[in-house]
Design an enzyme around this catalytic site. Sequence first.
Site, PDB file in Angstrom:
ATOM      1  N   LYS A  58       6.053  -2.496 -27.876  1.00  0.00           N
ATOM      2  CA  LYS A  58       5.904  -1.136 -28.400  1.00  0.00           C
ATOM      3  C   LYS A  58       7.216  -0.346 -28.304  1.00  0.00           C
ATOM      4  CE  LYS A  58       0.952  -0.952 -27.334  1.00  0.00           C
ATOM      5  NZ  LYS A  58      -0.127  -0.180 -26.670  1.00  0.00           N
TER       6      LYS A  58
ATOM      7  N   TYR B 208      -4.709   0.392 -35.934  1.00  0.00           N
ATOM      8  CA  TYR B 208      -5.525   0.957 -34.850  1.00  0.00           C
ATOM      9  C   TYR B 208      -6.789   1.647 -35.384  1.00  0.00           C
ATOM     10  CZ  TYR B 208      -2.090  -0.019 -31.165  1.00  0.00           C
ATOM     11  OH  TYR B 208      -1.278  -0.635 -30.256  1.00  0.00           O
TER      12      TYR B 208
ATOM     13  N   ASN C  82       2.577   1.846 -22.875  1.00  0.00           N
ATOM     14  CA  ASN C  82       2.342   0.736 -21.949  1.00  0.00           C
ATOM     15  C   ASN C  82       2.995  -0.579 -22.413  1.00  0.00           C
ATOM     16  OD1 ASN C  82       0.653   0.250 -24.064  1.00  0.00           O
ATOM     17  ND2 ASN C  82      -1.255   0.364 -22.896  1.00  0.00           N
TER      18      ASN C  82
ATOM     19  N   HIS D 276       1.239  -4.539 -26.888  1.00  0.00           N
ATOM     20  CA  HIS D 276      -0.119  -4.735 -27.413  1.00  0.00           C
ATOM     21  C   HIS D 276      -0.446  -6.222 -27.344  1.00  0.00           C
ATOM     22  CE1 HIS D 276      -3.592  -4.809 -30.127  1.00  0.00           C
ATOM     23  NE2 HIS D 276      -3.036  -5.904 -30.631  1.00  0.00           N
TER      24      HIS D 276
ATOM     25  N   GLU E 292      -5.125  -9.746 -36.856  1.00  0.00           N
ATOM     26  CA  GLU E 292      -3.896  -8.992 -36.539  1.00  0.00           C
ATOM     27  C   GLU E 292      -2.655  -9.774 -36.968  1.00  0.00           C
ATOM     28  OE1 GLU E 292      -4.116  -7.937 -32.377  1.00  0.00           O
ATOM     29  OE2 GLU E 292      -5.777  -6.548 -32.721  1.00  0.00           O
TER      30      GLU E 292
HETATM   31  P1  GDP Z   1      -5.499  -2.386 -24.733  1.00  0.00           P
HETATM   32  O1  GDP Z   1      -6.326  -3.411 -25.449  1.00  0.00           O
HETATM   33  O2  GDP Z   1      -5.269  -2.723 -23.281  1.00  0.00           O
HETATM   34  O3  GDP Z   1      -4.182  -2.092 -25.440  1.00  0.00           O
HETATM   35  O4  GDP Z   1      -6.298  -1.012 -24.692  1.00  0.00           O
HETATM   36  P2  GDP Z   1      -7.203  -0.228 -25.762  1.00  0.00           P
HETATM   37  O5  GDP Z   1      -7.615  -1.135 -26.877  1.00  0.00           O
HETATM   38  O6  GDP Z   1      -8.269   0.459 -24.976  1.00  0.00           O
HETATM   39  O7  GDP Z   1      -6.248   0.916 -26.319  1.00  0.00           O
HETATM   40  C1  GDP Z   1      -5.296   0.656 -27.311  1.00  0.00           C
HETATM   41  C2  GDP Z   1      -4.045   1.432 -26.999  1.00  0.00           C
HETATM   42  O8  GDP Z   1      -4.315   2.825 -27.096  1.00  0.00           O
HETATM   43  C3  GDP Z   1      -3.502   1.266 -25.562  1.00  0.00           C
HETATM   44  O9  GDP Z   1      -2.734   0.094 -25.370  1.00  0.00           O
HETATM   45  C4  GDP Z   1      -2.681   2.536 -25.386  1.00  0.00           C
HETATM   46  O10 GDP Z   1      -1.387   2.422 -26.012  1.00  0.00           O
HETATM   47  C5  GDP Z   1      -3.513   3.547 -26.153  1.00  0.00           C
HETATM   48  N1  GDP Z   1      -4.400   4.289 -25.238  1.00  0.00           N
HETATM   49  C6  GDP Z   1      -5.515   3.844 -24.595  1.00  0.00           C
HETATM   50  N2  GDP Z   1      -6.066   4.815 -23.829  1.00  0.00           N
HETATM   51  C7  GDP Z   1      -5.262   5.895 -24.005  1.00  0.00           C
HETATM   52  C8  GDP Z   1      -5.289   7.234 -23.472  1.00  0.00           C
HETATM   53  O11 GDP Z   1      -6.168   7.617 -22.692  1.00  0.00           O
HETATM   54  N3  GDP Z   1      -4.292   8.078 -23.889  1.00  0.00           N
HETATM   55  C9  GDP Z   1      -3.301   7.687 -24.756  1.00  0.00           C
HETATM   56  N4  GDP Z   1      -2.353   8.567 -25.124  1.00  0.00           N
HETATM   57  N5  GDP Z   1      -3.243   6.441 -25.273  1.00  0.00           N
HETATM   58  C10 GDP Z   1      -4.201   5.565 -24.898  1.00  0.00           C
END
Ligand code: GDP
Length: 142
Positions: free
Chosen positions: A11, A51, A114, A117, A128
């Site tokens: 990212k 997304y 973070n 992805h 994807e």
């Molecule tokens: P992943 O599969 O571990 O990447 O997690 P998710 O599918 O739940 O979320 C997708 C992405 O959305 C995450 O990797 C973060 O970059 C973002 N994200 C998730 N939760 C949050 C949040 O509470 N706040 C913000 N700003 N971004 C979030």
Amino acid sequence: MATERTLCIIKPDAVEKNTAGAVLALLESAGFSILALKRTHLPQAVAEGFYAVHKARPFFGELVTFMTRSPVVIAVLERDDAVAQYRKVMGATDPAKADAGTIRKLYGANVGENAVHGSDSLDNAKNEIAYFFASSEVAPSA
Ligand code: GDP
């Protein structure tokens, strides 16, 4: 264990810090082969489409703004049990909760920024990979 492919996006936060190479080196050390690789600056519509599943979440706008603010590096990874093994090496969504030695612990800043992805299922991995790469751009298995 079956050989699988999964999608990795390094990212903007990690690319900005010049840690993309370190992430790729860690993945190679963990047994992944890189079958395709590109650096690109995601257009807003492409990030929104990628997304789309998170469209209703309160952080969607923030996520798209983050993912489009500077270039990303996108890779197709292959190894046995790649989807689960990459999720393990990637670490928990929130770097503060990620295990020591994981990519997000090492290179992530917070739950939004973070570092990487990773596809969360084999079906999503297939979709994807096809979202970002033509099949002619993905090298055959080593
Ligand atoms: P992943 O599969 O571990 O990447 O997690 P998710 O599918 O739940 O979320 C997708 C992405 O959305 C995450 O990797 C973060 O970059 C973002 N994200 C998730 N939760 C949050 C949040 O509470 N706040 C913000 N700003 N971004 C979030």
